[in-house]
Design a protein around this motif. Sequence first.
Motif, PDB file in Angstrom:
ATOM      1  N   ASP A   1       0.856  -1.187   0.000  1.00 43.54           N
ATOM      2  CA  ASP A   1       0.000   0.000   0.000  1.00 43.54           C
ATOM      3  C   ASP A   1       0.896   1.244   0.000  1.00 43.54           C
ATOM      4  OD1 ASP A   1       0.760   0.649   2.617  1.00 43.54           O
ATOM      5  OD2 ASP A   1      -1.213   0.313   3.502  1.00 43.54           O
TER       6      ASP A   1
ATOM      7  N   HIS B   1     -10.157  -4.878   5.257  1.00 43.49           N
ATOM      8  CA  HIS B   1      -9.097  -3.865   5.285  1.00 43.49           C
ATOM      9  C   HIS B   1      -9.586  -2.610   6.017  1.00 43.49           C
ATOM     10  CE1 HIS B   1      -6.611  -0.669   3.166  1.00 43.49           C
ATOM     11  NE2 HIS B   1      -5.722  -1.393   3.800  1.00 43.49           N
ATOM     12  N   GLU B   2     -10.762  -2.158   5.639  1.00 42.37           N
ATOM     13  CA  GLU B   2     -11.309  -0.949   6.298  1.00 42.37           C
ATOM     14  C   GLU B   2     -11.514  -1.180   7.784  1.00 42.37           C
ATOM     15  OE1 GLU B   2     -14.851   0.953   4.797  1.00 42.37           O
ATOM     16  OE2 GLU B   2     -13.958   0.942   2.793  1.00 42.37           O
TER      17      GLU B   2
ATOM     18  N   LEU C   1      -8.162  -1.048   9.675  1.00 38.40           N
ATOM     19  CA  LEU C   1      -7.671   0.327   9.816  1.00 38.40           C
ATOM     20  C   LEU C   1      -8.445   1.051  10.922  1.00 38.40           C
ATOM     21  CD1 LEU C   1      -6.880   1.690   6.236  1.00 38.40           C
ATOM     22  CD2 LEU C   1      -5.628   0.073   7.636  1.00 38.40           C
TER      23      LEU C   1
ATOM     24  N   ASN D   1      -6.928   2.452  14.654  1.00 31.99           N
ATOM     25  CA  ASN D   1      -6.875   3.922  14.665  1.00 31.99           C
ATOM     26  C   ASN D   1      -6.671   4.406  16.118  1.00 31.99           C
ATOM     27  OD1 ASN D   1      -7.225   6.495  13.504  1.00 31.99           O
ATOM     28  ND2 ASN D   1      -9.304   6.545  14.316  1.00 31.99           N
TER      29      ASN D   1
ATOM     30  N   ILE E   1      -0.451   4.245  13.295  1.00 33.27           N
ATOM     31  CA  ILE E   1      -0.113   4.232  11.865  1.00 33.27           C
ATOM     32  C   ILE E   1      -0.084   2.768  11.447  1.00 33.27           C
ATOM     33  CG2 ILE E   1       1.713   4.731  10.191  1.00 33.27           C
ATOM     34  CD1 ILE E   1       2.602   7.019  12.004  1.00 33.27           C
ATOM     35  N   VAL E   2      -0.713   2.445  10.327  1.00 37.39           N
ATOM     36  CA  VAL E   2      -0.707   1.040   9.895  1.00 37.39           C
ATOM     37  C   VAL E   2      -0.443   0.952   8.400  1.00 37.39           C
ATOM     38  CG1 VAL E   2      -3.230   0.963   9.662  1.00 37.39           C
ATOM     39  CG2 VAL E   2      -1.992  -1.150   9.958  1.00 37.39           C
ATOM     40  N   THR E   3       0.428   0.004   8.022  1.00 34.60           N
ATOM     41  CA  THR E   3       0.681  -0.241   6.608  1.00 34.60           C
ATOM     42  C   THR E   3       0.191  -1.645   6.271  1.00 34.60           C
ATOM     43  OG1 THR E   3       2.831  -1.312   6.830  1.00 34.60           O
ATOM     44  CG2 THR E   3       2.820   1.096   6.806  1.00 34.60           C
ATOM     45  N   CYS E   4      -0.074  -1.865   4.994  1.00 35.92           N
ATOM     46  CA  CYS E   4      -0.563  -3.190   4.585  1.00 35.92           C
ATOM     47  C   CYS E   4       0.158  -3.647   3.323  1.00 35.92           C
ATOM     48  CB  CYS E   4      -2.065  -3.109   4.306  1.00 35.92           C
ATOM     49  SG  CYS E   4      -2.776  -4.660   3.734  1.00 35.92           S
TER      50      CYS E   4
ATOM     51  N   PHE F   1      -0.117  -6.695   8.062  1.00 35.16           N
ATOM     52  CA  PHE F   1      -0.191  -5.315   8.554  1.00 35.16           C
ATOM     53  C   PHE F   1       0.974  -5.022   9.494  1.00 35.16           C
ATOM     54  CE2 PHE F   1      -4.489  -6.759   7.631  1.00 35.16           C
ATOM     55  CZ  PHE F   1      -5.031  -5.675   6.922  1.00 35.16           C
TER      56      PHE F   1
ATOM     57  N   VAL G   1       2.075  -2.178  12.380  1.00 33.34           N
ATOM     58  CA  VAL G   1       1.494  -1.097  13.172  1.00 33.34           C
ATOM     59  C   VAL G   1       2.611  -0.325  13.868  1.00 33.34           C
ATOM     60  CG1 VAL G   1       0.052  -0.601  15.190  1.00 33.34           C
ATOM     61  CG2 VAL G   1      -0.636  -2.366  13.574  1.00 33.34           C
TER      62      VAL G   1
ATOM     63  N   ALA H   1      -7.608  -5.510  16.575  1.00 32.35           N
ATOM     64  CA  ALA H   1      -7.380  -5.957  15.199  1.00 32.35           C
ATOM     65  C   ALA H   1      -7.874  -7.397  15.019  1.00 32.35           C
ATOM     66  CB  ALA H   1      -5.898  -5.860  14.859  1.00 32.35           C
TER      67      ALA H   1
END
Length: 500
Positions: free
Chosen positions: A300, A392-393, A396, A400, A403-406, A420, A422, A442
């Motif tokens: 992402d 995915h949504e 996230l 919240n 910060i998260v990447t996928c 993911f 975090v 999560a």
Amino acid sequence: VRSWWGWGNRDSVVDPAGAARLVGPYLPLDGEITPIPGVPELRPPRVTPPSGDIWSDDPWQRAAHTHGKAFRDVVRNLRGELANPPDLVCFPRGEADVVQILEWAYQSGVAVVPFGGGTSVVGGVELRDPDQTFVSLDLTGMDTILEVDEVSLAMRSQAGILGPSIQDGLRPKGLALRHFPQSFEFSTLGGWIATRSGGHFATGPTHIDDFIESLRVITPVGISESLRVPASGAGPSPDRLFLGSEGALGIITEAWVRVQRAPAFRASASVRFEDLGHSVLATREVAQSGLMPSNCRLLDPLEAMLAAGVTDGAAVLLLAFESADHPVEVALERAVEICRGHGGIRLEQRAQASWRDSFLKAPYLRDALARLGVVIETFETACTWSAFPTLHEAVLAAVNPAIVTCRFTHVYPDGPAPYFTVYATARRGAEIETWDELKARASEALLANGGTITHHHAVGRDHVPWYLRQTPQPLRQMLRAAKAAIDPRHLLNPGVLGID
Ligand SMILES: Cc1cc2nc3c(=O)[nH]c(=O)nc-3n(C[C@H](O)[C@H](O)[C@H](O)COP(=O)(O)OP(=O)(O)OC[C@H]3O[C@@H](n4cnc5c(N)ncnc54)[C@H](O)[C@@H]3O)c2cc1C
């Protein structure tokens, strides 16, 4: 020299000051750096070993065998919190030693926790009952390749062998085991089998399951050895129950694994997309095309920036093909063409090389960030393509404001394996609690939206509550019955898989 408290080799430790420069713009840091810890004072061993030189009560060894290598393990080590170290560590040199250790443990009521590379990230090598005496059974002395069948392309090896030794043993024969977890350098064949690990190839045979031809396992009620055949329809597979058994059903001492001719043809490309939605559609089409790329890793935009140096807000798909037999450019071109159909543009820059470099350094960087007080950890899952957008949504939203990447580590015709990472800040001293809370939120989001609690990190102790919820009740009964039959005193890695 290995680090007892963190990832990998002591010499490769990343300087926290450098790590602070990297994340400082995104995360508030308090400027404090936790020093590298010495081995703290441990609870004295509560058991006396039988005679023999395979036993150790050395504090460094006991400390190094207390936890795995997850973020929460590293933080506890940094704080000197080693509440429940193994009473002893034993280093069997062969199967006869393993049999004797199990006999002694059974007579003495001492639990046995198998330990390969100790890279578990789910509490797999950490016994949590403070009243249960236990030994850590370190298998890394059993590290010999015993036979290579070059006609059938298979290798018989002891289970304590580390990834690089497998590679070194097979290379002179032009062969390779196509299994490269990120922890490859420090994890073992037996650990991979016991956790059903996933290699870093995105499609095709990549899980250790795909390579197992036969297994040899020592259990308290006898030795189990399966037939060495390419396939068998004779009832339930005898290897199935041991794959993913996490040390709860026996000690894997040997395996026959399928190997392959080393690749001679390779081709790769990186493709950028304006938005994640189109990149997911393209990745799905590639995954369903039958092209079988070795790498098909979708990053992402944030992951592309942090791990592949692509800083213009694009999502990036890393594509690679390899073969021992034929050129792969045509397959690559077709995959790129599919991407073009979804607005993808081939990148000139070497995103692939930057990504590989940061992939290998990531665990060292994680330890440096942990020393700065940053909460940094990963979790992963798999779901169908239809479930992915909502999952995915939901993930996230669940983590919240962290910060998260996928990224997708693996892709299948019916769905991806999203992974993911975090990053969050926490009050000093509350890093583990902060992570546990994020992870629980999560995990709920994964289960509520069609994901599995783990695609390749195993169950261990940390995932038990969610694993039990996603597993059919008759299977739970079968597993408990198998445990009771094979390990009637419940001394083999009690607590993992939630089947005690
Ligand atoms: C930085 C990092 C990256 C990682 N990357 C990946 C990845 O790409 N893919 C992936 O799948 N996992 C990954 N992991 C998780 C971990 O490396 C895997 O679960 C790996 O398979 C564990 O192997 P090990 O030899 O270290 O086993 P250990 O951690 O020592 O043990 C894991 C479990 O298996 C049991 N066990 C170990 N050996 C035996 C044996 N011979 N017989 C019976 N039981 C045994 C242990 O009791 C424990 O329950 C990663 C972990 C870290 C820290």
